[in-house]
Design a protein around this motif. Structure first.
Motif, PDB file in Angstrom:
ATOM      1  N   ILE A 133       0.883  -1.163   0.000  1.00  0.00           N
ATOM      2  CA  ILE A 133       0.000   0.000   0.000  1.00  0.00           C
ATOM      3  C   ILE A 133       0.925   1.218   0.000  1.00  0.00           C
ATOM      4  CG2 ILE A 133      -1.868   1.215   1.143  1.00  0.00           C
ATOM      5  CD1 ILE A 133      -2.369  -1.387   2.772  1.00  0.00           C
ATOM      6  N   PRO A 134       0.998   1.954  -1.110  1.00  0.00           N
ATOM      7  CA  PRO A 134       1.848   3.145  -1.108  1.00  0.00           C
ATOM      8  C   PRO A 134       1.245   4.212  -0.195  1.00  0.00           C
ATOM      9  CG  PRO A 134       0.585   3.025  -3.137  1.00  0.00           C
ATOM     10  CD  PRO A 134       0.276   1.777  -2.362  1.00  0.00           C
ATOM     11  N   LEU A 135       2.114   5.011   0.415  1.00  0.00           N
ATOM     12  CA  LEU A 135       1.658   6.029   1.353  1.00  0.00           C
ATOM     13  C   LEU A 135       2.191   7.397   0.963  1.00  0.00           C
ATOM     14  CD1 LEU A 135       2.383   4.041   4.618  1.00  0.00           C
ATOM     15  CD2 LEU A 135       0.111   4.709   3.812  1.00  0.00           C
ATOM     16  N   GLY A 136       1.397   8.418   1.210  1.00  0.00           N
ATOM     17  CA  GLY A 136       1.799   9.796   1.016  1.00  0.00           C
ATOM     18  C   GLY A 136       1.031  10.672   1.982  1.00  0.00           C
ATOM     19  N   HIS A 137       1.547  11.863   2.243  1.00  0.00           N
ATOM     20  CA  HIS A 137       0.868  12.770   3.170  1.00  0.00           C
ATOM     21  C   HIS A 137      -0.539  13.060   2.649  1.00  0.00           C
ATOM     22  CE1 HIS A 137      -0.155  16.131   5.718  1.00  0.00           C
ATOM     23  NE2 HIS A 137       0.843  15.754   6.510  1.00  0.00           N
ATOM     24  N   LYS A 138      -1.508  13.079   3.537  1.00  0.00           N
ATOM     25  CA  LYS A 138      -2.905  13.214   3.124  1.00  0.00           C
ATOM     26  C   LYS A 138      -3.257  14.588   2.569  1.00  0.00           C
ATOM     27  CE  LYS A 138      -5.032  14.560   7.465  1.00  0.00           C
ATOM     28  NZ  LYS A 138      -6.035  14.316   8.467  1.00  0.00           N
ATOM     29  N   ASP A 139      -2.479  15.618   2.905  1.00  0.00           N
ATOM     30  CA  ASP A 139      -2.835  16.967   2.475  1.00  0.00           C
ATOM     31  C   ASP A 139      -1.832  17.629   1.547  1.00  0.00           C
ATOM     32  OD1 ASP A 139      -5.305  17.134   3.869  1.00  0.00           O
ATOM     33  OD2 ASP A 139      -4.199  17.459   5.727  1.00  0.00           O
ATOM     34  N   ALA A 140      -0.626  17.050   1.422  1.00  0.00           N
ATOM     35  CA  ALA A 140       0.408  17.697   0.616  1.00  0.00           C
ATOM     36  C   ALA A 140       1.350  16.644   0.016  1.00  0.00           C
ATOM     37  CB  ALA A 140       1.192  18.689   1.467  1.00  0.00           C
ATOM     38  N   ALA A 141       1.234  16.424  -1.264  1.00  0.00           N
ATOM     39  CA  ALA A 141       1.991  15.371  -1.941  1.00  0.00           C
ATOM     40  C   ALA A 141       3.497  15.595  -1.938  1.00  0.00           C
ATOM     41  CB  ALA A 141       1.494  15.229  -3.383  1.00  0.00           C
ATOM     42  N   PHE A 142       3.953  16.824  -1.749  1.00  0.00           N
ATOM     43  CA  PHE A 142       5.388  17.110  -1.830  1.00  0.00           C
ATOM     44  C   PHE A 142       6.138  16.900  -0.504  1.00  0.00           C
ATOM     45  CE2 PHE A 142       4.957  20.276  -5.620  1.00  0.00           C
ATOM     46  CZ  PHE A 142       4.670  19.216  -6.463  1.00  0.00           C
ATOM     47  N   VAL A 143       5.499  16.345   0.494  1.00  0.00           N
ATOM     48  CA  VAL A 143       6.149  16.107   1.777  1.00  0.00           C
ATOM     49  C   VAL A 143       6.898  14.769   1.684  1.00  0.00           C
ATOM     50  CG1 VAL A 143       5.812  15.848   4.279  1.00  0.00           C
ATOM     51  CG2 VAL A 143       4.361  17.403   2.981  1.00  0.00           C
ATOM     52  N   ARG A 144       8.191  14.844   1.335  1.00  0.00           N
ATOM     53  CA  ARG A 144       8.987  13.636   1.089  1.00  0.00           C
ATOM     54  C   ARG A 144       9.113  12.739   2.314  1.00  0.00           C
ATOM     55  NH1 ARG A 144      13.932  16.453  -1.750  1.00  0.00           N
ATOM     56  NH2 ARG A 144      12.823  17.272  -3.544  1.00  0.00           N
ATOM     57  N   SER A 145       9.071  13.310   3.494  1.00  0.00           N
ATOM     58  CA  SER A 145       9.206  12.509   4.717  1.00  0.00           C
ATOM     59  C   SER A 145       8.077  11.488   4.853  1.00  0.00           C
ATOM     60  CB  SER A 145       9.218  13.413   5.950  1.00  0.00           C
ATOM     61  OG  SER A 145       8.019  14.166   6.029  1.00  0.00           O
ATOM     62  N   HIS A 146       7.016  11.663   4.085  1.00  0.00           N
ATOM     63  CA  HIS A 146       5.862  10.770   4.165  1.00  0.00           C
ATOM     64  C   HIS A 146       5.725   9.861   2.947  1.00  0.00           C
ATOM     65  CE1 HIS A 146       5.139  13.374   7.502  1.00  0.00           C
ATOM     66  NE2 HIS A 146       4.007  12.765   7.820  1.00  0.00           N
ATOM     67  N   PHE A 147       6.695   9.882   2.022  1.00  0.00           N
ATOM     68  CA  PHE A 147       6.721   8.918   0.914  1.00  0.00           C
ATOM     69  C   PHE A 147       7.094   7.579   1.533  1.00  0.00           C
ATOM     70  CE2 PHE A 147       8.337  12.127  -2.532  1.00  0.00           C
ATOM     71  CZ  PHE A 147       7.201  12.879  -2.377  1.00  0.00           C
ATOM     72  N   ASP A 148       6.187   6.634   1.503  1.00  0.00           N
ATOM     73  CA  ASP A 148       6.420   5.383   2.215  1.00  0.00           C
ATOM     74  C   ASP A 148       5.518   4.296   1.647  1.00  0.00           C
ATOM     75  OD1 ASP A 148       7.564   3.721   4.110  1.00  0.00           O
ATOM     76  OD2 ASP A 148       6.758   4.783   5.842  1.00  0.00           O
ATOM     77  N   GLY A 149       5.449   3.185   2.317  1.00  0.00           N
ATOM     78  CA  GLY A 149       4.578   2.095   1.926  1.00  0.00           C
ATOM     79  C   GLY A 149       4.439   1.120   3.072  1.00  0.00           C
ATOM     80  N   MET A 150       3.400   0.338   3.019  1.00  0.00           N
ATOM     81  CA  MET A 150       3.170  -0.699   4.024  1.00  0.00           C
ATOM     82  C   MET A 150       2.807  -1.984   3.304  1.00  0.00           C
ATOM     83  SD  MET A 150       0.550  -0.604   7.245  1.00  0.00           S
ATOM     84  CE  MET A 150       0.494  -1.955   8.418  1.00  0.00           C
TER      85      MET A 150
END
Length: 194
Positions: free
Chosen positions: A133-150
């Protein structure tokens, strides 16, 4: 619901140490996975609209389960994502019909917002197939610290005529982020990008 749910699996992951360094507070991710019958398994059907409605129902149900497992209010969720794994008799388009047209609105409603696009993935596999499941910040796609996956998997799903539908939420980004990009403190949350 227009299809039956055989099973719901909820997974919580908490990272306490990363790279030999304590993570404080620990990062937490939760996923909820529904195993459903695929009404179109083994046959080509032009109109996939019945799956749109199933996706809509699952968007709210799975989001509520995942947020409850995370143990925080929906508004405090930072990242989100969605994915589906289709059994051998299904098509990737069946996963797309569940994930894209209507699943997002009820998912966002549980979170109280969600200006960014919900990252997604689709896969075909048999029982026990791991899928991300790819993950990204819910309100701002450019927040690299939240580029993740589970990664999730269900030992007996999907069977040939089933689909595993999953959503994930987090209470933070990756442990010890240090690759730059927009900071969480700089989010405006207006356009889904910044």
């Amino acid at each position: 619901m227009n299809t039956s749910i055989r099973k719901i699996v909820t997974i919580v992951e908490e990272t306490l140490i990363e790279g030999g360094k304590e993570v404080s507070p620990p990062t937490r991710r939760a996923a909820a996975v529904a195993i459903i019958d695929n009404p179109f398994a083994g046959k080509y059907v032009e109109n996939l609209e019945p799956l749109f409605a199933v996706g809509e129902e699952l968007g709210g149900l799975l989001a509520e389960r995942a947020v409850a497992a995370l143990g925080i209010p929906g508004e405090k969720v930072e990242s989100f994502g969605k994915a589906a794994c289709v059994g051998a008799e299904g098509e990737l388009e069946h996963a797309a019909a569940l994930l894209h047209p209507k699943l997002g609105a009820p998912f966002r409603k549980v979170l109280g917002k969600g200006a960014a696009l919900i990252p997604s993935s689709k896969k075909r596999g048999g029982p026990g197939t791991p899928f991300d499941i790819p993950l990204g910040h819910k309100d701002a796609a450019f927040v690299r610290s939240h580029f993740d996956g589970m990664e999730v998997r269900v030992n007996d799903a999907p069977r040939e005529n089933e689909i595993a539908v999953a959503i994930a939420v987090t209470d933070s980004g990756r442990p010890h982020p240090r690759v730059g990009g927009l900071l969480k403190s700089e989010i405006k949350g207006e356009d889904g990008l910044r």
